[in-house]
Motif scaffolding. Structure first.
Motif, PDB file in Angstrom:
ATOM      1  N   ILE A  58       0.853  -1.209   0.064  1.00 34.00           N
ATOM      2  CA  ILE A  58       0.191  -0.133   0.022  1.00 34.00           C
ATOM      3  C   ILE A  58       0.950   1.251   0.038  1.00 34.00           C
ATOM      4  O   ILE A  58       1.747   1.313   1.053  1.00 34.00           O
ATOM      5  CB  ILE A  58      -0.874  -0.052   1.371  1.00 34.00           C
ATOM      6  N   THR A  59       0.550   2.004  -1.033  1.00 27.88           N
ATOM      7  CA  THR A  59       1.533   3.381  -1.066  1.00 27.88           C
ATOM      8  C   THR A  59       0.503   4.410  -0.760  1.00 27.88           C
ATOM      9  O   THR A  59      -0.650   4.507  -1.703  1.00 27.88           O
ATOM     10  CB  THR A  59       1.898   3.433  -2.494  1.00 27.88           C
ATOM     11  N   THR A  60       0.785   5.380  -0.109  1.00 28.93           N
ATOM     12  CA  THR A  60       0.047   6.519   0.231  1.00 28.93           C
ATOM     13  C   THR A  60       0.470   7.711  -0.783  1.00 28.93           C
ATOM     14  O   THR A  60       1.593   7.960  -0.794  1.00 28.93           O
ATOM     15  CB  THR A  60      -0.230   6.974   1.545  1.00 28.93           C
ATOM     16  N   GLU A  62      -0.107  11.691  -1.525  1.00 27.11           N
ATOM     17  CA  GLU A  62      -0.717  13.186  -0.987  1.00 27.11           C
ATOM     18  C   GLU A  62      -1.416  13.683  -2.089  1.00 27.11           C
ATOM     19  O   GLU A  62      -1.289  13.797  -3.067  1.00 27.11           O
ATOM     20  CB  GLU A  62       0.333  14.054  -0.618  1.00 27.11           C
TER      21      GLU A  62
END
Length: 67
Positions: A58-60, A62
C-alpha cells in the motif's frame, strides 16, 4: 427424529452433562491446538520474509487540496 428432539428427550441432568462435556471438549481442543501450532508449525524467518513479499503493498499519495 432430529438431533435436537433427541437432545430434548434427555433428562435435565443428562442434558447438563452433555452441555458441560461439549464445553470441556471445546476448551481442551483450543488449548491443544495452540500448543500443537507452536510445536509443529513454527515458521522460519525465511518463510516469514517470503510471505511478506506475497502481500499487497500500500502506497499513500498526498492529494492536493482543491479550492
Amino acid at each position: 427424529m432430529s438431533l435436537l428432539q433427541s437432545f430434548r428427550n434427555l433428562s435435565p441432568r443428562m442434558r447438563l452433562g452433555v452441555g458441560v462435556g461439549l464445553l470441556a471438549w471445546g476448551v481442551i481442543g483450543l488449548q491443544l491446538s495452540d500448543r500443537a501450532e507452536e510445536t509443529y508449525f513454527k515458521a522460519s524467518e525465511e518463510e516469514k520474509a517470503a510471505l511478506k513479499n506475497l502481500g499487497p503493498r500500500i502506497t499513500t499519495i498526498e492529494r492536493s487540496e482543491r479550492r
